[in-house]
Design a protein around this motif. Structure first.
Motif, short mmCIF file in Angstrom:
data_model
loop_
_atom_site.label_atom_id
_atom_site.label_comp_id
_atom_site.label_asym_id
_atom_site.label_seq_id
_atom_site.Cartn_x
_atom_site.Cartn_y
_atom_site.Cartn_z
N CYS A 353 -8.76 -11.03 -9.88
CA CYS A 353 -7.51 -10.53 -9.31
C CYS A 353 -6.38 -11.33 -9.94
O CYS A 353 -5.49 -10.77 -10.58
CB CYS A 353 -7.52 -10.69 -7.80
N ARG A 377 -8.98 -7.64 -17.18
CA ARG A 377 -7.81 -7.59 -16.31
C ARG A 377 -7.54 -8.99 -15.74
O ARG A 377 -8.43 -9.85 -15.73
CB ARG A 377 -7.97 -6.59 -15.16
N LYS A 382 1.88 -12.08 -9.35
CA LYS A 382 1.17 -11.41 -8.26
C LYS A 382 2.14 -10.91 -7.19
O LYS A 382 2.92 -11.69 -6.65
CB LYS A 382 0.16 -12.36 -7.60
N PRO A 383 2.06 -9.63 -6.86
CA PRO A 383 2.89 -9.11 -5.77
C PRO A 383 2.19 -9.39 -4.44
O PRO A 383 1.27 -8.66 -4.07
CB PRO A 383 2.92 -7.60 -6.07
N GLU A 415 -0.31 -7.25 -14.81
CA GLU A 415 0.79 -6.61 -14.08
C GLU A 415 2.15 -7.17 -14.50
O GLU A 415 2.35 -8.38 -14.65
CB GLU A 415 0.60 -6.80 -12.57
N GLN A 433 0.38 -3.29 -16.52
CA GLN A 433 0.02 -2.69 -15.24
C GLN A 433 1.26 -2.59 -14.35
O GLN A 433 2.02 -3.56 -14.23
CB GLN A 433 -1.04 -3.56 -14.55
N GLY A 435 1.97 -2.19 -10.54
CA GLY A 435 1.22 -2.29 -9.29
C GLY A 435 1.65 -1.23 -8.29
O GLY A 435 2.72 -0.63 -8.42
N ALA A 436 0.78 -1.03 -7.28
CA ALA A 436 1.03 -0.01 -6.26
C ALA A 436 2.42 -0.20 -5.64
O ALA A 436 3.14 0.77 -5.40
CB ALA A 436 -0.05 -0.10 -5.19
N ARG A 437 2.77 -1.46 -5.40
CA ARG A 437 4.05 -1.73 -4.72
C ARG A 437 5.25 -1.42 -5.60
O ARG A 437 6.38 -1.39 -5.14
CB ARG A 437 4.09 -3.19 -4.25
N LYS A 458 -0.42 2.33 -11.20
CA LYS A 458 -1.20 2.44 -9.96
C LYS A 458 -0.46 3.28 -8.93
O LYS A 458 0.77 3.22 -8.84
CB LYS A 458 -1.52 1.05 -9.43
N ARG A 488 -5.99 3.88 -6.44
CA ARG A 488 -6.44 2.58 -5.93
C ARG A 488 -6.51 2.55 -4.41
O ARG A 488 -6.51 1.49 -3.80
CB ARG A 488 -5.56 1.45 -6.46
N HIS A 523 -9.53 -2.51 -4.82
CA HIS A 523 -8.39 -2.55 -3.90
C HIS A 523 -8.48 -1.44 -2.86
O HIS A 523 -7.86 -1.53 -1.80
CB HIS A 523 -7.06 -2.46 -4.67
N GLU A 549 -12.51 -6.00 -9.75
CA GLU A 549 -12.23 -7.44 -9.74
C GLU A 549 -13.52 -8.26 -9.69
O GLU A 549 -14.38 -8.03 -8.84
CB GLU A 549 -11.31 -7.78 -8.56
C1 PEP Z 1 -4.05 -5.82 -8.57
O1 PEP Z 1 -4.53 -5.01 -9.36
O2 PEP Z 1 -4.36 -7.02 -8.54
C2 PEP Z 1 -3.12 -5.32 -7.54
C3 PEP Z 1 -2.22 -6.11 -7.00
O3 PEP Z 1 -3.31 -4.02 -7.28
P1 PEP Z 1 -2.42 -3.00 -6.40
O4 PEP Z 1 -1.08 -2.99 -7.02
O5 PEP Z 1 -3.17 -1.72 -6.55
O6 PEP Z 1 -2.43 -3.51 -4.99
#
Ligand code: PEP
Ligand code: MN
Length: 586
Positions: A353, A377, A382-383, A415, A433, A435-437, A458, A488, A523, A549
């Protein structure tokens, strides 16, 4: 948009710009040239509808196959429709007052440098400097006003940039032609379809790329097919296959159209003797003069939007015209170094991760590579939901990832969280990448769209499928078509799992878009022991790959430890996947 927009490599004065101008003038065609920095941009600008047609060189009489030309056409399923043979008249140009003996720097396009090796060898003491294109080389020299600098360019460029000739015809052979291909997107607009009719002639050629089995006589058997079908080969050249030392691809051109019965049959027999066979397309091969004689009576230049009539498109796809499957019905492929996403092979992306240390990333990278993963990956930025949780190692983490990527040969996915990181990240990693957020961080999407880096987009945890497609449309609208979508898991009322993996999204997306689809079971379900069955399901439902992961010591993971797979889990998943055939239809 009333004029036909034509993209080409370089700026005014590049060979491509001259070819295009000459073609459009002779066809009496109103056109708007769109100069772009690389051959890849020429292909992607047509695919993302920034232009109607594009021009790519595929072959030169001195240096042979221009691999990029063939490969970009096949990668993006672009449709060639006419070949233009162009005399490459290379001259040494400099500012007024310069002398050949005083030249210390020569600027030229890398392909042109290859065509003028003999002459350049005589310029002892001069540095040969490759640059973007011929037009740029000439402009650079003109603007420098420096008499020690020269550019290799055709004579017409003298007037354009105010330069004089120091040496004539400096190519290794005066009969120096390049074959250019004009192409359009898989679904052409009406204006382009009309142009196709205007260039139609009796001369047709087909190009293909193939590799033979590694058996005695394999190439002979392929050539025998052409011989028995009485098909005239006009080119056969071998080039090393990337990533497979001492295996070769053959670039073949022949007379005839792939829709002719005779050619169809020959291609079928050829399949039996080849391990890889891809038809680039069939096109007219009339020289410019012949085109001029045809003098087409009527030119229609319809706006390209007309292409997107509601009936042609499934559901609401007129909201996302660039990602719609209608743009590329066969589906698009994304090439990241030696990995192709969206082709026949189901791909596995794996890694931790978060990047936590050099050792952690390198151990994981080596293990997953040995066991069949094709990409690494790891998150450096990190979000995190909680502001005091581990936020990632930042640029130091990116360095660790790229080092592990270089050591193992695995391309790297990481990301990117903000607009100001995009440029540097695009230089350091192979796949950006989102991310979802951040799926609806529109400024970020636009900034990524301005690069040509591959993207893993994502799905937001509460985003609909159409919103995911709109987010992808943002990236393509800026000119970057190299987007893969990632399901995801989404938020539902269910609390037993971290999210709910929406596998239904896969067939829906396959129908609505040409972009490849990756599933992230880690995820989605959030619990180590439940990831394995979802990996199997992702392959069976028709995704093009998964991202999961993996951690050398999951209990010690600084983020997402509950879903981190052990090295052994990873091997079991790979064994499972082998038993499931890849699904290439939906
Ligand atoms: C990730 O891939 O580590 C991640 C934070 O994924 P997601 O944006 O899908 O939560
Ligand atoms: Mn994670």
């Amino acid at each position: 948009m009333s004029k036909l927009i034509c993209s080409f490599e370089g700026i005014d004065g590049s060979h491509s710009s001259l070819v295009l101008k000459s073609f459009c003038d002779q066809m009496n065609l109103a056109f708007e040239p769109l100069g772009v920095p690389t051959l890849r941009h020429v292909a992607t600008s047509v695919l993302t509808q920034k232009s109607h047609i594009g021009l790519l060189p595929i072959d030169n009489a001195i240096t042979g196959t221009i691999r990029d030309g063939y490969d970009l056409l096949t990668q993006y399923n672009l449709v060639p429709f006419t070949e233009i043979q162009w005399k490459m008249d290379h001259r040494l140009l400099a500012v007024d007052g310069a002398a050949l003996s005083g030249i210390r720097e020569v600027y030229a396009h890398p392909l042109v440098i290859g065509e003028c090796g003999q002459f350049l060898g005589t310029l002892t003491g001069a540095k040969i400097i490759p640059c973007e294109d011929t037009g740029f080389a000439a402009k650079e020299v003109a603007e420098s006003k420096d008499p020690t600098k020269a550019a290799i360019a055709p004579p017409t460029v003298c007037q354009l940039y105010g330069l004089v000739e120091l040496a004539k015809s400096i190519a290794d052979h005066p009969e120096n032609f390049t074959r250019f291909i004009l192409f359009h997107a898989p679904t052409p607009s009406e204006a382009v379809a009309n142009l196709r009719k205007d260039v139609e002639s009796s001369g047709q050629k087909t190009s293909l790329v193939m590799s033979t089995a590694n058996d005695a006589g394999a190439l002979y058997k392929c050539l025998q097919v052409f011989n028995e079908s009485k098909i005239n080969l006009t080119k056969l050249e071998s080039r090393p296959k990337l990533g497979k030392s001492w295996e070769y691809l053959f670039y073949v051109d022949f007379e005839g159209n792939s829709e002719d019965e005779k050619v169809k049959k020959a291609l079928q027999s050829l399949e039996e003797h080849t391990s890889f066979l891809q038809v680039v397309g069939s096109y007219e091969n009339c020289p410019l003069q012949k085109l001029a004689e045809k003098k087409p009576a009527k030119k229609t230049t319809q706006p390209r939007e007309e292409n997107w009539s509601a009936e042609m498109l499934p559901n609401s796809s007129k909201n996302w015209p660039k990602v719609s499957r209608a743009v590329s019905p066969k589906g698009s492929k994304i090439v990241v170094n030696n990995v192709t996403i969206g082709a026949d092979d189901f791909i596995v992306i794996a890694g931790p991760c978060s990047v936590e240390s050099k050792e952690q990333v390198l151990d994981t990278a080596k293990w997953i590579k040995e066991n069949g993963a094709v990409m690494l990956r790891g998150g450096a930025f990190k979000p995190r939901t909680h502001p005091y949780s581990f936020q990632g190692m930042g640029w130091e983490g990116v360095q660790i990832l790229s080092e592990a990527g270089r050591t193992t040969g695995l391309p790297v996915v990481s990301e990117v969280m903000s607009v100001d990181q995009v440029e540097k990240m695009a230089r350091e990693v192979d796949v950006l990448q989102v991310g979802a957020r951040n799926m609806q961080n529109f400024d970020l999407l636009r900034a990524i769209g301005k690069t040509q880096r591959a993207v893993l987009l994502k799905r937001g945890m509460s985003a609909s499928i159409d919103e995911l497609l709109c987010a992808a449309e943002y990236i393509l609208s800026e000119g970057n078509p190299n987007v893969m979508l990632c399901e995801r898991g989404i938020r539902t009322f269910e609390t037993a799992t971290r999210n709910t993996l929406d596998l239904s999204a896969v067939p829906v997306l396959r129908e609505r878009t040409h972009l490849p689809i990756i599933v992230d079971p880690s995820h989605a379900i959030g619990v180590r022991r439940w990831i394995r069955p979802l990996c199997r399901a992702a392959k069976a439902v028709g995704a093009h790959g998964i991202i999961i992961e993996v951690h050398p010591d999951p209990e010690k993971a600084l983020s997402d430890k509950d879903q981190a797979l052990t090295f052994d889990d990873f091997v079991q998943i790979m064994n499972d996947l082998e038993k499931i055939p890849a699904i290439n239809h939906y």
